[in-house]
Scaffold this active site. Structure first.
Site, PDB file in Angstrom:
ATOM      1  N   ASP A  33      76.503  68.440  82.507  1.00 49.13           N
ATOM      2  CA  ASP A  33      75.750  67.208  82.769  1.00 49.13           C
ATOM      3  C   ASP A  33      75.438  67.171  84.273  1.00 49.13           C
ATOM      4  OD1 ASP A  33      74.506  64.797  82.352  1.00 49.13           O
ATOM      5  OD2 ASP A  33      76.246  63.771  81.515  1.00 49.13           O
ATOM      6  N   GLU A  35      75.280  63.813  86.389  1.00 50.39           N
ATOM      7  CA  GLU A  35      75.716  62.655  87.182  1.00 50.39           C
ATOM      8  C   GLU A  35      77.025  62.913  87.922  1.00 50.39           C
ATOM      9  OE1 GLU A  35      74.570  62.569  84.131  1.00 50.39           O
ATOM     10  OE2 GLU A  35      73.082  60.950  83.918  1.00 50.39           O
ATOM     11  N   HIS A  85      71.886  67.452  80.350  1.00 49.65           N
ATOM     12  CA  HIS A  85      71.426  66.218  81.010  1.00 49.65           C
ATOM     13  C   HIS A  85      69.941  65.965  80.758  1.00 49.65           C
ATOM     14  CE1 HIS A  85      70.809  63.123  84.021  1.00 49.65           C
ATOM     15  NE2 HIS A  85      69.755  63.815  84.439  1.00 49.65           N
ATOM     16  N   HIS A 129      80.541  62.172  83.708  1.00 49.07           N
ATOM     17  CA  HIS A 129      80.636  60.843  84.341  1.00 49.07           C
ATOM     18  C   HIS A 129      81.364  59.864  83.424  1.00 49.07           C
ATOM     19  CE1 HIS A 129      77.598  59.601  81.468  1.00 49.07           C
ATOM     20  NE2 HIS A 129      77.042  60.777  81.693  1.00 49.07           N
ATOM     21  N   HIS A 141      77.492  55.553  82.521  1.00 55.81           N
ATOM     22  CA  HIS A 141      76.750  55.104  81.330  1.00 55.81           C
ATOM     23  C   HIS A 141      77.346  55.789  80.107  1.00 55.81           C
ATOM     24  CE1 HIS A 141      74.644  58.884  82.285  1.00 55.81           C
ATOM     25  NE2 HIS A 141      74.385  58.963  80.986  1.00 55.81           N
ATOM     26  N   GLU A 160      81.290  59.812  77.043  1.00 48.18           N
ATOM     27  CA  GLU A 160      80.608  61.019  76.533  1.00 48.18           C
ATOM     28  C   GLU A 160      81.606  62.175  76.402  1.00 48.18           C
ATOM     29  OE1 GLU A 160      77.071  61.779  78.863  1.00 48.18           O
ATOM     30  OE2 GLU A 160      76.360  59.726  78.558  1.00 48.18           O
TER      31      GLU A 160
HETATM   32 ZN   LIG Z   1      73.467  63.028  82.328  1.00 44.97          ZN
END
Ligand SMILES: [Zn+2]
Length: 297
Positions: A33, A35, A85, A129, A141, A160
């Site tokens: 990902d 972030e 991502h 994240h 998020h 996630e």
């Molecule tokens: Zn992401």
């Protein structure tokens, strides 16, 4: 005695060969990902139209490379990197370590875990994240910052990493290493398991500000942590959700849930919340992704 000794030597030789062989077949899956990459602090870094996106893509590719090097140090024979991502075309293939294959692009049915199956030995998360609503967590998020407020599975709040760990666990594979900001590494220990190797490459000062370690140090932490994680994989948690799996999703606005009850089995329990239950976690995961898409239509 002599004959016993010769027999023992032969047995040991076979065992040694077996271990060597297992090592030769070691397969590692890396989900990347953005972030949680060191240096990334703002949506400008992670949006394809952002002015700093090009730099952040390079940092992301280099953290993927650090994980690949760690996997090779641990004896990996096959490494697959899944770009995880946004549109999933962030990693610069021209700069990626030649020993890894890259899954690029979207949509993909299993999204951040596309490509995983029961043949892998270890799963690695890079650039991850924290879940929506976490304090001092960079760009926190859960799946969609514009649609989702909270996701619960079997009553547990998810991020996630834990949702994706449950996909790995479905195939019997442990998550052995996670890199991201300090907040996600704490959540990983709390939600998935205490033994997982982690690297906190930055600490959130707010949602769009962080204290970062140097890029060089972050990559060193990742390479070493990945190697240790893979070497200790037998002690790492295989995270599973007990069936039947009940999904509870809380959306940002009530108009987002208006259409979701069109799907058989989906119940609306309040203005912004729907639930769904099924014995098979992969079915639940795919349904969740369909709900996110429908909520935005
Ligand atoms: Zn992401």
């Amino acid at each position: 005695m002599k004959r016993t000794a010769v027999f023992l030597c032969i047995v040991l030789l076979f065992m040694g060969g077996g271990i060597l062989n297992a090592q030769q077949n070691l397969k590692v899956f890396i989900s990347v990902d953005m972030e949680g990459i060191c240096g990334v602090v703002n949506s400008d870094h992670v949006s394809a139209t952002g002015s700093d996106y090009g730099r952040a893509r390079e940092w992301t590719t280099e953290e993927a490379n650090a994980a690949i090097l760690g996997a090779l140090d641990a004896g990996a024979a096959e490494i697959v990197v899944n770009d995880s991502h946004g549109g999933m075309r962030n990693i610069l293939i021209e700069n990626l370590h030649p020993e890894a294959d890259l899954i690029s692009g979207s949509p993909k049915a299993l999204s951040m875990m596309e490509g995983i199956d029961e043949t892998y030995d270890a799963v690695i998360f890079i650039g991850y994240h924290a879940r929506m609503g976490t304090m001092n967590a960079v760009l926190d998020h859960t799946m969609s910052s514009s649609r989702i407020y909270n996701v619960f599975m079997n009553g547990k709040i998810m991020n996630e990493a834990s949702m994706n760990a449950a996909i790995a666990g479905y195939y019997g594979i442990p998550v052995v290493f996670v890199a991201g900001d300090k907040a996600v590494t704490e959540q990983v220990h709390e939600l998935i398991g205490k033994n997982i190797e982690v690297a906190a490459v930055k600490e959130g000062v707010g949602r769009q500000a962080a204290r970062n370690v140097s890029l060089e140090k972050a990559r060193k932490m990742i390479r070493e942590g990945v190697r240790r994680g893979i070497e200790n994989r037998s002690r790492m948690p295989v995270y599973k959700l007990d069936p039947p799996v009940t999904l509870e999703m809380e959306f940002l606005r009530s108009d987002m849930t208006d259409n979701l009850i069109l799907i058989p089995g989906v119940k609306r329990v309040s203005a912004r919340k729907v639930t769904y239950t099924h014995d098979d976690y992969i079915t639940v995961f795919k349904l969740m992704r369909a709900l996110i898409t429908l909520a935005g239509s």
